[in-house]
Motif scaffolding. Structure first.
Motif, PDB file in Angstrom:
ATOM      1  N   TYR A  32      28.482 -22.261 -14.076  1.00  0.00           N
ATOM      2  CA  TYR A  32      27.977 -21.223 -14.983  1.00  0.00           C
ATOM      3  C   TYR A  32      26.594 -20.770 -14.525  1.00  0.00           C
ATOM      4  O   TYR A  32      25.927 -21.408 -13.710  1.00  0.00           O
ATOM      5  N   PHE A  33      26.178 -19.655 -15.074  1.00  0.00           N
ATOM      6  CA  PHE A  33      24.901 -19.018 -14.762  1.00  0.00           C
ATOM      7  C   PHE A  33      24.207 -18.788 -16.110  1.00  0.00           C
ATOM      8  O   PHE A  33      24.648 -17.971 -16.905  1.00  0.00           O
ATOM      9  N   SER A  34      23.136 -19.519 -16.392  1.00  0.00           N
ATOM     10  CA  SER A  34      22.484 -19.469 -17.695  1.00  0.00           C
ATOM     11  C   SER A  34      21.020 -19.086 -17.544  1.00  0.00           C
ATOM     12  O   SER A  34      20.341 -19.525 -16.610  1.00  0.00           O
ATOM     13  N   ILE A  35      20.544 -18.264 -18.474  1.00  0.00           N
ATOM     14  CA  ILE A  35      19.131 -17.851 -18.522  1.00  0.00           C
ATOM     15  C   ILE A  35      18.560 -18.329 -19.848  1.00  0.00           C
ATOM     16  O   ILE A  35      19.064 -17.989 -20.918  1.00  0.00           O
ATOM     17  N   ARG A  47      22.308 -11.357 -15.549  1.00  0.00           N
ATOM     18  CA  ARG A  47      23.314 -12.121 -14.805  1.00  0.00           C
ATOM     19  C   ARG A  47      24.298 -11.196 -14.100  1.00  0.00           C
ATOM     20  O   ARG A  47      24.583 -11.373 -12.918  1.00  0.00           O
ATOM     21  N   GLU A  48      24.811 -10.213 -14.827  1.00  0.00           N
ATOM     22  CA  GLU A  48      25.822  -9.333 -14.242  1.00  0.00           C
ATOM     23  C   GLU A  48      25.219  -8.375 -13.223  1.00  0.00           C
ATOM     24  O   GLU A  48      25.845  -8.060 -12.208  1.00  0.00           O
ATOM     25  N   ARG A  51      24.603 -10.435 -10.103  1.00  0.00           N
ATOM     26  CA  ARG A  51      25.880 -10.746  -9.462  1.00  0.00           C
ATOM     27  C   ARG A  51      26.396  -9.539  -8.662  1.00  0.00           C
ATOM     28  O   ARG A  51      26.832  -9.679  -7.509  1.00  0.00           O
ATOM     29  N   ASP A  83      15.158  -8.588 -13.592  1.00  0.00           N
ATOM     30  CA  ASP A  83      16.295  -8.662 -12.664  1.00  0.00           C
ATOM     31  C   ASP A  83      15.858  -9.110 -11.279  1.00  0.00           C
ATOM     32  O   ASP A  83      16.407 -10.066 -10.700  1.00  0.00           O
TER      33      ASP A  83
END
Length: 520
Positions: A32-35, A47-48, A51, A83
Protein backbone atom coordinates in the motif's frame (compact mmCIF):
# COMPACT_ATOMS: atom_id res chain seq x y z
CA UNK A 1 16.07 3.75 4.78
CA UNK A 2 14.12 6.99 5.14
CA UNK A 3 14.46 9.61 2.38
CA UNK A 4 13.98 13.20 3.57
CA UNK A 5 13.15 16.38 1.71
CA UNK A 6 12.18 19.94 2.64
CA UNK A 7 9.01 21.57 1.34
CA UNK A 8 6.69 24.31 2.61
CA UNK A 9 3.23 24.79 4.02
CA UNK A 10 1.50 28.18 4.10
CA UNK A 11 0.29 29.91 7.24
CA UNK A 12 -1.34 33.11 6.08
CA UNK A 13 1.19 34.81 3.79
CA UNK A 14 4.14 33.07 5.46
CA UNK A 15 5.74 29.72 4.61
CA UNK A 16 6.36 27.11 7.29
CA UNK A 17 8.84 24.27 6.88
CA UNK A 18 7.54 20.75 6.29
CA UNK A 19 9.81 17.70 6.19
CA UNK A 20 8.71 15.03 3.71
CA UNK A 21 9.82 11.60 4.92
CA UNK A 22 9.41 8.48 2.75
CA UNK A 23 10.02 4.94 3.89
CA UNK A 24 9.73 1.75 1.79
CA UNK A 25 9.48 -1.57 3.63
CA UNK A 26 8.33 -5.10 2.84
CA UNK A 27 4.57 -5.50 3.05
CA UNK A 28 4.01 -9.16 2.25
CA UNK A 29 0.78 -9.74 0.38
CA UNK A 30 -0.68 -6.32 1.16
CA UNK A 31 1.32 -3.52 -0.51
CA UNK A 32 0.00 0.00 0.00
CA UNK A 33 0.89 3.66 -0.39
CA UNK A 34 -0.10 5.81 2.62
CA UNK A 35 0.30 9.53 3.37
CA UNK A 36 0.10 10.66 7.00
CA UNK A 37 0.59 14.02 8.70
CA UNK A 38 -2.82 15.75 8.81
CA UNK A 39 -3.14 15.93 5.02
CA UNK A 40 -6.27 17.23 3.29
CA UNK A 41 -8.04 15.69 0.30
CA UNK A 42 -5.75 17.35 -2.28
CA UNK A 43 -2.66 15.95 -0.55
CA UNK A 44 -4.18 12.48 -0.23
CA UNK A 45 -4.86 12.47 -3.98
CA UNK A 46 -1.12 12.92 -4.57
CA UNK A 47 -0.82 9.12 -4.55
CA UNK A 48 -2.59 8.81 -7.89
CA UNK A 49 -0.83 11.77 -9.50
CA UNK A 50 2.56 10.45 -8.42
CA UNK A 51 1.69 6.96 -9.66
CA UNK A 52 0.67 8.31 -13.09
CA UNK A 53 3.72 10.61 -13.33
CA UNK A 54 6.01 7.65 -12.60
CA UNK A 55 4.28 5.57 -15.28
CA UNK A 56 4.79 8.43 -17.78
CA UNK A 57 8.59 8.21 -17.35
CA UNK A 58 8.72 4.42 -17.30
CA UNK A 59 8.80 3.79 -13.55
CA UNK A 60 6.44 2.06 -11.17
CA UNK A 61 5.96 2.35 -7.43
CA UNK A 62 7.30 -0.79 -5.69
CA UNK A 63 4.70 -3.31 -4.55
CA UNK A 64 5.73 -2.74 -0.97
CA UNK A 65 4.69 -0.70 2.05
CA UNK A 66 5.27 2.95 1.09
CA UNK A 67 4.75 5.37 3.96
CA UNK A 68 4.93 9.14 3.46
CA UNK A 69 5.05 11.29 6.61
CA UNK A 70 4.61 15.08 6.45
CA UNK A 71 6.16 16.51 9.60
CA UNK A 72 5.27 18.19 11.86
CA UNK A 73 2.27 15.91 12.00
CA UNK A 74 0.03 18.38 13.86
CA UNK A 75 0.34 21.09 11.17
CA UNK A 76 -2.53 20.94 8.64
CA UNK A 77 -1.29 20.32 5.08
CA UNK A 78 -3.39 21.76 2.28
CA UNK A 79 -2.89 22.01 -1.48
CA UNK A 80 -1.47 20.11 -4.41
CA UNK A 81 2.10 21.47 -4.18
CA UNK A 82 3.16 18.41 -2.14
CA UNK A 83 3.08 16.20 -5.27
CA UNK A 84 6.63 16.95 -6.42
CA UNK A 85 8.26 16.67 -2.96
CA UNK A 86 6.60 13.30 -2.38
CA UNK A 87 7.63 12.06 -5.83
CA UNK A 88 11.25 13.22 -5.45
CA UNK A 89 11.63 11.76 -1.96
CA UNK A 90 10.12 8.49 -3.24
CA UNK A 91 12.64 8.40 -6.12
CA UNK A 92 15.43 8.73 -3.58
CA UNK A 93 13.99 5.97 -1.39
CA UNK A 94 13.76 3.74 -4.49
CA UNK A 95 17.44 4.38 -5.32
CA UNK A 96 16.71 6.17 -8.60
CA UNK A 97 18.44 9.26 -7.19
CA UNK A 98 21.56 9.18 -4.96
CA UNK A 99 20.91 9.46 -1.22
CA UNK A 100 22.64 12.86 -0.98
CA UNK A 101 20.82 14.32 -4.00
CA UNK A 102 18.34 16.24 -1.88
CA UNK A 103 20.85 17.95 0.42
CA UNK A 104 20.37 21.72 0.36
CA UNK A 105 17.18 21.54 -1.70
CA UNK A 106 13.58 22.55 -1.07
CA UNK A 107 10.98 21.31 -3.55
CA UNK A 108 7.38 22.13 -4.31
CA UNK A 109 5.12 21.65 -7.30
CA UNK A 110 2.01 19.92 -8.58
CA UNK A 111 2.42 16.96 -10.92
CA UNK A 112 0.45 16.39 -14.10
CA UNK A 113 -0.38 12.86 -15.17
CA UNK A 114 2.36 13.10 -17.82
CA UNK A 115 5.01 14.11 -15.27
CA UNK A 116 4.98 17.83 -16.02
CA UNK A 117 5.31 20.22 -13.06
CA UNK A 118 2.24 22.42 -12.91
CA UNK A 119 2.20 26.01 -11.53
CA UNK A 120 1.38 26.44 -7.86
CA UNK A 121 0.40 29.29 -5.54
CA UNK A 122 2.74 30.62 -2.86
CA UNK A 123 5.99 30.30 -4.80
CA UNK A 124 7.28 33.67 -3.56
CA UNK A 125 6.78 33.02 0.19
CA UNK A 126 8.31 29.56 -0.26
CA UNK A 127 11.33 31.06 -2.03
CA UNK A 128 11.73 33.66 0.72
CA UNK A 129 11.68 30.94 3.37
CA UNK A 130 14.12 28.78 1.38
CA UNK A 131 16.49 31.70 0.98
CA UNK A 132 16.30 32.33 4.72
CA UNK A 133 17.46 28.77 5.42
CA UNK A 134 20.12 28.75 2.72
CA UNK A 135 18.26 26.24 0.52
CA UNK A 136 17.87 26.10 -3.25
CA UNK A 137 14.23 26.05 -4.27
CA UNK A 138 13.16 23.71 -7.09
CA UNK A 139 9.76 24.83 -8.33
CA UNK A 140 7.64 24.60 -11.51
CA UNK A 141 8.82 26.53 -14.55
CA UNK A 142 5.62 28.58 -14.64
CA UNK A 143 6.14 29.76 -11.04
CA UNK A 144 9.91 30.31 -11.12
CA UNK A 145 9.88 33.94 -12.31
CA UNK A 146 7.73 34.83 -9.31
CA UNK A 147 9.93 32.91 -6.87
CA UNK A 148 13.12 34.48 -8.23
CA UNK A 149 12.10 37.86 -6.76
CA UNK A 150 13.14 36.47 -3.36
CA UNK A 151 16.81 37.01 -4.20
CA UNK A 152 17.64 33.38 -3.41
CA UNK A 153 18.67 30.54 -5.70
CA UNK A 154 15.64 29.26 -7.63
CA UNK A 155 15.72 26.57 -10.32
CA UNK A 156 12.80 26.19 -12.74
CA UNK A 157 11.76 22.60 -13.34
CA UNK A 158 9.55 21.78 -16.35
CA UNK A 159 9.02 18.07 -15.61
CA UNK A 160 9.88 15.17 -13.35
CA UNK A 161 12.33 13.73 -15.93
CA UNK A 162 14.05 17.12 -16.22
CA UNK A 163 14.50 17.11 -12.44
CA UNK A 164 16.07 13.62 -12.53
CA UNK A 165 18.46 14.65 -15.31
CA UNK A 166 19.42 17.80 -13.40
CA UNK A 167 20.20 15.95 -10.18
CA UNK A 168 22.21 13.33 -12.04
CA UNK A 169 24.15 16.06 -13.86
CA UNK A 170 23.06 14.88 -17.30
CA UNK A 171 21.26 18.10 -18.22
CA UNK A 172 21.54 20.87 -15.61
CA UNK A 173 18.67 23.33 -15.41
CA UNK A 174 19.16 27.09 -15.44
CA UNK A 175 18.71 29.40 -12.49
CA UNK A 176 15.44 31.31 -12.78
CA UNK A 177 15.33 35.06 -13.34
CA UNK A 178 12.74 37.43 -11.83
CA UNK A 179 9.70 38.40 -13.87
CA UNK A 180 9.04 41.87 -15.17
CA UNK A 181 8.51 44.92 -12.97
CA UNK A 182 5.50 46.50 -14.63
CA UNK A 183 5.41 50.22 -15.19
CA UNK A 184 2.74 52.18 -13.36
CA UNK A 185 -0.21 52.49 -15.71
CA UNK A 186 -1.75 55.95 -16.29
CA UNK A 187 -4.36 56.73 -13.66
CA UNK A 188 -7.48 58.86 -13.74
CA UNK A 189 -6.70 62.51 -12.99
CA UNK A 190 -8.43 64.43 -10.26
CA UNK A 191 -8.78 67.44 -12.56
CA UNK A 192 -11.49 65.50 -14.42
CA UNK A 193 -13.82 66.17 -11.49
CA UNK A 194 -15.62 69.52 -11.73
CA UNK A 195 -16.33 71.28 -8.46
CA UNK A 196 -16.10 69.32 -5.18
CA UNK A 197 -13.12 71.32 -3.94
CA UNK A 198 -13.65 70.35 -0.31
CA UNK A 199 -13.84 66.67 -1.25
CA UNK A 200 -10.63 66.99 -3.27
CA UNK A 201 -8.92 68.57 -0.28
CA UNK A 202 -10.14 65.73 1.95
CA UNK A 203 -8.84 63.22 -0.59
CA UNK A 204 -5.39 64.85 -0.53
CA UNK A 205 -5.31 64.72 3.28
CA UNK A 206 -6.41 61.09 3.15
CA UNK A 207 -3.55 60.22 0.80
CA UNK A 208 -0.97 62.21 2.77
CA UNK A 209 -1.64 60.59 6.15
CA UNK A 210 -2.98 57.14 5.22
CA UNK A 211 -6.38 57.94 6.71
CA UNK A 212 -9.82 56.42 6.16
CA UNK A 213 -12.47 58.46 4.35
CA UNK A 214 -16.27 58.39 4.10
CA UNK A 215 -18.02 60.27 1.27
CA UNK A 216 -21.76 60.93 1.73
CA UNK A 217 -23.75 62.49 -1.08
CA UNK A 218 -26.56 62.04 -3.60
CA UNK A 219 -26.16 59.87 -6.71
CA UNK A 220 -24.04 61.49 -9.41
CA UNK A 221 -22.13 63.75 -7.02
CA UNK A 222 -18.81 62.13 -7.98
CA UNK A 223 -18.14 59.96 -4.93
CA UNK A 224 -16.90 56.96 -6.91
CA UNK A 225 -14.84 59.19 -9.20
CA UNK A 226 -13.11 60.69 -6.19
CA UNK A 227 -12.33 57.28 -4.70
CA UNK A 228 -10.95 55.95 -7.99
CA UNK A 229 -8.52 58.86 -8.16
CA UNK A 230 -6.96 58.23 -4.76
CA UNK A 231 -4.35 55.73 -6.09
CA UNK A 232 -3.06 58.49 -8.38
CA UNK A 233 -2.20 60.59 -5.31
CA UNK A 234 -0.43 57.83 -3.38
CA UNK A 235 3.32 57.24 -3.65
CA UNK A 236 4.45 53.97 -5.26
CA UNK A 237 5.13 50.96 -3.08
CA UNK A 238 8.52 50.87 -1.40
CA UNK A 239 10.70 47.79 -1.87
CA UNK A 240 9.59 46.36 1.48
CA UNK A 241 5.92 47.09 0.82
CA UNK A 242 6.19 45.61 -2.68
CA UNK A 243 7.49 42.35 -1.24
CA UNK A 244 4.76 42.16 1.41
CA UNK A 245 2.00 42.84 -1.10
CA UNK A 246 3.44 40.38 -3.62
CA UNK A 247 3.64 37.60 -1.04
CA UNK A 248 -0.08 37.98 -0.29
CA UNK A 249 -0.94 38.03 -3.99
CA UNK A 250 1.29 34.97 -4.51
CA UNK A 251 -0.64 32.97 -1.91
CA UNK A 252 -3.87 34.12 -3.57
CA UNK A 253 -2.58 33.04 -7.00
CA UNK A 254 -2.77 36.55 -8.47
CA UNK A 255 0.78 37.01 -9.81
CA UNK A 256 0.77 36.43 -13.55
CA UNK A 257 4.08 35.24 -15.02
CA UNK A 258 5.95 36.52 -12.00
CA UNK A 259 5.31 40.17 -12.88
CA UNK A 260 5.22 42.67 -10.02
CA UNK A 261 4.05 46.27 -9.94
CA UNK A 262 4.72 49.18 -7.59
CA UNK A 263 1.19 50.47 -8.08
CA UNK A 264 -0.71 50.28 -4.81
CA UNK A 265 -3.61 47.79 -4.78
CA UNK A 266 -7.13 49.14 -5.29
CA UNK A 267 -9.87 46.69 -4.38
CA UNK A 268 -13.57 47.47 -4.86
CA UNK A 269 -15.70 44.45 -3.81
CA UNK A 270 -19.42 44.41 -4.59
CA UNK A 271 -21.77 45.10 -1.69
CA UNK A 272 -23.02 41.51 -1.89
CA UNK A 273 -19.60 40.27 -0.69
CA UNK A 274 -19.76 38.02 2.36
CA UNK A 275 -17.74 38.38 5.54
CA UNK A 276 -15.40 35.59 4.40
CA UNK A 277 -14.86 37.33 1.06
CA UNK A 278 -13.88 40.55 2.81
CA UNK A 279 -11.76 39.20 5.66
CA UNK A 280 -10.58 35.86 4.26
CA UNK A 281 -11.29 32.27 5.13
CA UNK A 282 -13.29 29.59 3.39
CA UNK A 283 -12.81 25.82 3.24
CA UNK A 284 -9.15 26.38 2.37
CA UNK A 285 -8.17 29.67 3.95
CA UNK A 286 -7.42 32.37 1.39
CA UNK A 287 -6.70 36.09 1.80
CA UNK A 288 -9.78 38.30 1.70
CA UNK A 289 -10.27 41.71 0.12
CA UNK A 290 -8.81 43.50 3.13
CA UNK A 291 -5.54 41.58 2.74
CA UNK A 292 -5.46 41.93 -1.04
CA UNK A 293 -5.69 45.69 -0.38
CA UNK A 294 -2.69 45.61 1.99
CA UNK A 295 -0.69 48.86 1.61
CA UNK A 296 -3.38 50.03 -0.79
CA UNK A 297 -7.01 51.09 -0.93
CA UNK A 298 -10.22 49.20 -0.11
CA UNK A 299 -13.19 51.00 -1.68
CA UNK A 300 -16.64 50.11 -0.37
CA UNK A 301 -19.30 51.72 -2.56
CA UNK A 302 -22.91 51.79 -1.34
CA UNK A 303 -21.66 51.21 2.20
CA UNK A 304 -25.03 50.60 3.94
CA UNK A 305 -25.83 47.84 1.42
CA UNK A 306 -23.05 45.65 2.85
CA UNK A 307 -24.20 43.28 5.57
CA UNK A 308 -23.74 44.55 9.09
CA UNK A 309 -21.78 41.41 10.01
CA UNK A 310 -19.33 41.96 7.14
CA UNK A 311 -18.75 45.62 8.02
CA UNK A 312 -18.27 44.96 11.72
CA UNK A 313 -15.73 42.27 10.84
CA UNK A 314 -13.58 45.10 9.44
CA UNK A 315 -13.29 46.80 12.80
CA UNK A 316 -10.37 44.66 13.98
CA UNK A 317 -8.19 45.05 10.85
CA UNK A 318 -8.91 48.79 10.78
CA UNK A 319 -7.35 49.03 14.25
CA UNK A 320 -4.60 46.40 14.18
CA UNK A 321 -3.60 46.19 10.51
CA UNK A 322 -4.12 42.43 10.39
CA UNK A 323 -7.01 39.99 10.21
CA UNK A 324 -7.23 36.69 12.09
CA UNK A 325 -9.25 33.84 10.59
CA UNK A 326 -10.25 31.49 13.40
CA UNK A 327 -10.46 27.77 12.66
CA UNK A 328 -11.34 24.87 14.91
CA UNK A 329 -7.75 23.58 14.84
CA UNK A 330 -5.73 26.76 14.18
CA UNK A 331 -5.73 30.50 13.56
CA UNK A 332 -4.54 32.05 10.29
CA UNK A 333 -3.28 35.64 10.30
CA UNK A 334 -3.08 37.84 7.21
CA UNK A 335 -1.67 41.38 7.00
CA UNK A 336 -4.37 43.99 6.30
CA UNK A 337 -2.97 47.52 6.60
CA UNK A 338 -5.21 49.31 4.11
CA UNK A 339 -6.93 52.65 3.60
CA UNK A 340 -10.71 52.41 3.69
CA UNK A 341 -12.60 54.67 1.31
CA UNK A 342 -16.38 54.35 1.61
CA UNK A 343 -19.20 56.03 -0.28
CA UNK A 344 -22.91 56.13 0.42
CA UNK A 345 -26.11 57.97 -0.42
CA UNK A 346 -27.68 59.98 2.41
CA UNK A 347 -30.78 57.81 2.27
CA UNK A 348 -32.23 54.92 0.29
CA UNK A 349 -34.12 57.32 -1.98
CA UNK A 350 -30.87 59.03 -2.98
CA UNK A 351 -30.90 62.33 -1.11
CA UNK A 352 -32.61 63.78 1.98
CA UNK A 353 -35.10 66.58 1.92
CA UNK A 354 -38.75 67.03 0.94
CA UNK A 355 -37.87 67.67 -2.72
CA UNK A 356 -36.52 64.21 -3.40
CA UNK A 357 -37.53 62.11 -0.41
CA UNK A 358 -41.06 62.10 0.93
CA UNK A 359 -39.97 60.17 4.01
CA UNK A 360 -37.32 62.61 5.27
CA UNK A 361 -35.82 62.74 7.82
CA UNK A 362 -36.85 59.26 8.97
CA UNK A 363 -35.61 57.65 5.73
CA UNK A 364 -32.17 59.15 6.18
CA UNK A 365 -31.92 58.17 9.84
CA UNK A 366 -32.99 54.58 9.18
CA UNK A 367 -30.64 54.18 6.24
CA UNK A 368 -27.58 55.57 8.00
CA UNK A 369 -28.41 53.53 11.11
CA UNK A 370 -27.52 50.40 9.13
CA UNK A 371 -23.87 51.31 9.78
CA UNK A 372 -22.80 50.78 13.37
CA UNK A 373 -21.39 53.65 15.41
CA UNK A 374 -18.18 51.78 16.33
CA UNK A 375 -17.48 51.22 12.62
CA UNK A 376 -18.03 54.90 11.75
CA UNK A 377 -15.86 55.89 14.69
CA UNK A 378 -12.89 54.29 12.93
CA UNK A 379 -13.20 56.52 9.86
CA UNK A 380 -10.97 59.59 10.20
CA UNK A 381 -12.58 61.92 7.66
CA UNK A 382 -16.35 61.96 7.08
CA UNK A 383 -17.60 64.58 4.63
CA UNK A 384 -20.72 65.52 2.73
CA UNK A 385 -20.39 65.62 -1.05
CA UNK A 386 -23.10 67.92 -2.44
CA UNK A 387 -24.68 67.40 -5.82
CA UNK A 388 -22.90 68.96 -8.78
CA UNK A 389 -24.71 71.88 -10.39
CA UNK A 390 -24.85 72.77 -14.07
CA UNK A 391 -22.64 75.76 -13.31
CA UNK A 392 -19.97 73.41 -11.93
CA UNK A 393 -20.12 71.21 -15.01
CA UNK A 394 -19.81 74.18 -17.36
CA UNK A 395 -16.65 75.47 -15.68
CA UNK A 396 -13.27 74.72 -17.31
CA UNK A 397 -11.16 71.94 -15.83
CA UNK A 398 -8.97 72.82 -12.87
CA UNK A 399 -5.41 73.84 -13.66
CA UNK A 400 -4.15 71.68 -10.81
CA UNK A 401 -4.46 67.91 -11.13
CA UNK A 402 -3.24 64.68 -9.58
CA UNK A 403 0.42 65.37 -10.36
CA UNK A 404 0.51 68.55 -8.27
CA UNK A 405 -1.48 67.00 -5.43
CA UNK A 406 0.71 63.87 -5.50
CA UNK A 407 3.85 66.00 -5.13
CA UNK A 408 2.44 67.57 -1.94
CA UNK A 409 1.42 64.14 -0.68
CA UNK A 410 4.95 62.85 -1.32
CA UNK A 411 6.46 65.73 0.68
CA UNK A 412 4.10 65.02 3.59
CA UNK A 413 4.91 61.30 3.45
CA UNK A 414 8.64 62.05 3.45
CA UNK A 415 8.19 64.22 6.54
CA UNK A 416 6.39 61.35 8.29
CA UNK A 417 9.09 58.88 7.30
CA UNK A 418 11.78 61.11 8.82
CA UNK A 419 9.67 61.67 11.94
CA UNK A 420 9.02 58.00 12.72
CA UNK A 421 12.18 56.31 11.46
CA UNK A 422 13.77 56.14 14.93
CA UNK A 423 10.68 54.89 16.78
CA UNK A 424 10.76 51.37 18.18
CA UNK A 425 7.23 50.63 16.96
CA UNK A 426 6.85 50.47 13.15
CA UNK A 427 4.97 53.61 12.11
CA UNK A 428 4.79 54.64 8.46
CA UNK A 429 2.04 57.27 8.43
CA UNK A 430 0.22 59.52 10.86
CA UNK A 431 -2.84 57.26 10.72
CA UNK A 432 -0.88 54.48 12.46
CA UNK A 433 0.64 56.64 15.22
CA UNK A 434 -0.76 56.07 18.69
CA UNK A 435 -0.02 56.38 22.38
CA UNK A 436 3.12 58.21 23.41
CA UNK A 437 4.19 58.61 19.77
CA UNK A 438 0.99 60.52 18.96
CA UNK A 439 1.36 62.66 22.08
CA UNK A 440 4.89 63.55 21.03
CA UNK A 441 4.20 64.50 17.42
CA UNK A 442 0.62 65.81 17.43
CA UNK A 443 0.18 67.83 20.64
CA UNK A 444 -1.43 71.10 19.48
CA UNK A 445 -0.60 74.59 20.69
CA UNK A 446 -2.67 76.21 23.45
CA UNK A 447 -5.47 77.64 21.28
CA UNK A 448 -5.65 74.40 19.31
CA UNK A 449 -5.95 72.33 22.48
CA UNK A 450 -8.72 74.56 23.83
CA UNK A 451 -10.64 74.27 20.55
CA UNK A 452 -10.30 70.50 20.49
CA UNK A 453 -11.49 70.09 24.08
CA UNK A 454 -14.56 72.28 23.52
CA UNK A 455 -15.37 70.63 20.21
CA UNK A 456 -15.00 67.14 21.68
CA UNK A 457 -17.61 67.99 24.32
CA UNK A 458 -19.95 69.69 21.86
CA UNK A 459 -19.70 66.90 19.25
CA UNK A 460 -19.56 64.12 21.86
CA UNK A 461 -16.41 62.66 20.35
CA UNK A 462 -15.23 59.31 21.67
CA UNK A 463 -11.63 58.88 22.78
CA UNK A 464 -10.93 57.16 19.47
CA UNK A 465 -12.44 60.03 17.46
CA UNK A 466 -10.51 62.53 19.59
CA UNK A 467 -7.19 60.88 18.73
CA UNK A 468 -8.11 60.42 15.08
CA UNK A 469 -8.81 64.15 14.89
CA UNK A 470 -5.30 64.76 16.21
CA UNK A 471 -3.87 62.45 13.55
CA UNK A 472 -5.70 64.28 10.77
CA UNK A 473 -4.53 67.63 12.16
CA UNK A 474 -0.95 66.32 12.19
CA UNK A 475 -1.30 65.42 8.50
CA UNK A 476 -2.72 68.84 7.63
CA UNK A 477 0.28 70.43 9.35
CA UNK A 478 2.58 68.19 7.31
CA UNK A 479 0.92 69.38 4.10
CA UNK A 480 1.61 72.93 5.27
CA UNK A 481 5.24 72.00 5.96
CA UNK A 482 4.99 72.82 9.69
CA UNK A 483 6.48 70.93 12.62
CA UNK A 484 3.77 71.86 15.12
CA UNK A 485 0.00 71.43 15.10
CA UNK A 486 -1.85 74.74 15.35
CA UNK A 487 -5.42 75.82 15.94
CA UNK A 488 -6.15 76.15 12.23
CA UNK A 489 -5.14 72.51 11.70
CA UNK A 490 -7.40 71.34 14.53
CA UNK A 491 -10.27 73.41 13.12
CA UNK A 492 -9.95 71.85 9.67
CA UNK A 493 -9.66 68.34 11.10
CA UNK A 494 -12.84 68.87 13.12
CA UNK A 495 -14.65 70.03 10.00
CA UNK A 496 -14.20 66.52 8.60
CA UNK A 497 -16.12 64.89 11.46
CA UNK A 498 -19.76 64.59 10.39
CA UNK A 499 -22.52 65.00 12.95
CA UNK A 500 -25.14 62.53 11.76
CA UNK A 501 -28.77 62.23 12.72
CA UNK A 502 -29.41 59.37 15.07
CA UNK A 503 -25.91 59.40 16.55
CA UNK A 504 -25.32 60.31 20.13
CA UNK A 505 -25.71 58.78 23.55
CA UNK A 506 -28.53 59.42 25.98
CA UNK A 507 -29.46 62.94 24.91
CA UNK A 508 -31.30 64.02 21.79
CA UNK A 509 -28.88 64.04 18.84
CA UNK A 510 -27.98 67.42 17.34
CA UNK A 511 -29.38 68.36 13.97
CA UNK A 512 -27.25 67.52 10.98
CA UNK A 513 -24.54 70.14 10.57
CA UNK A 514 -25.59 71.91 13.77
CA UNK A 515 -22.06 72.11 15.13
CA UNK A 516 -20.21 75.22 13.99
CA UNK A 517 -16.60 75.98 14.82
CA UNK A 518 -17.48 79.64 15.03
CA UNK A 519 -19.64 78.93 18.08
CA UNK A 520 -16.47 78.06 19.99
Amino acid sequence: MVARLVTWSFDGAEARRVDVQVQITEAGANPYFSIVGLADKAVAESRERVRSAFAAIGLSIPAKRVLVNLAPADLPKEGSHYDAPIAVALLTAMGVLPSDALDGLAVLGELGLDGDWQPIVGALPAAMASHGEGLTLMCPLASAAEAAWSGGRVIAVPSLMAFINHVRGARPLEIAKPGALLETSPMADIKDIRGQEQAKRALEITAAGGHNLLLVGPPGAGKSMLAQRLPGLLPPLSAKELLEVSMIHSVAGMLERGALTRTRPFRAPHHSASMAALTGGGLRAKPGEVSLAHHGVLFLDELPEFSGQALDALRQPLETGEVVVARANRHVTYPARFQLIAAMNPCRCGAPGGRTCGKAPRCMMNYQARISGPFLDRIDLQIDVPGVTAADLSMPASVEGSREAASRVAMARNAQEDRYKDDAMPVATNAVASGAVLDRVATPDGPGRDLLVKAADAMRLSARAYHRTLKVARTIADLDGLDHVKRIHIAEALAYRRVDPGQGSNSEPPAHGAFKLGNL
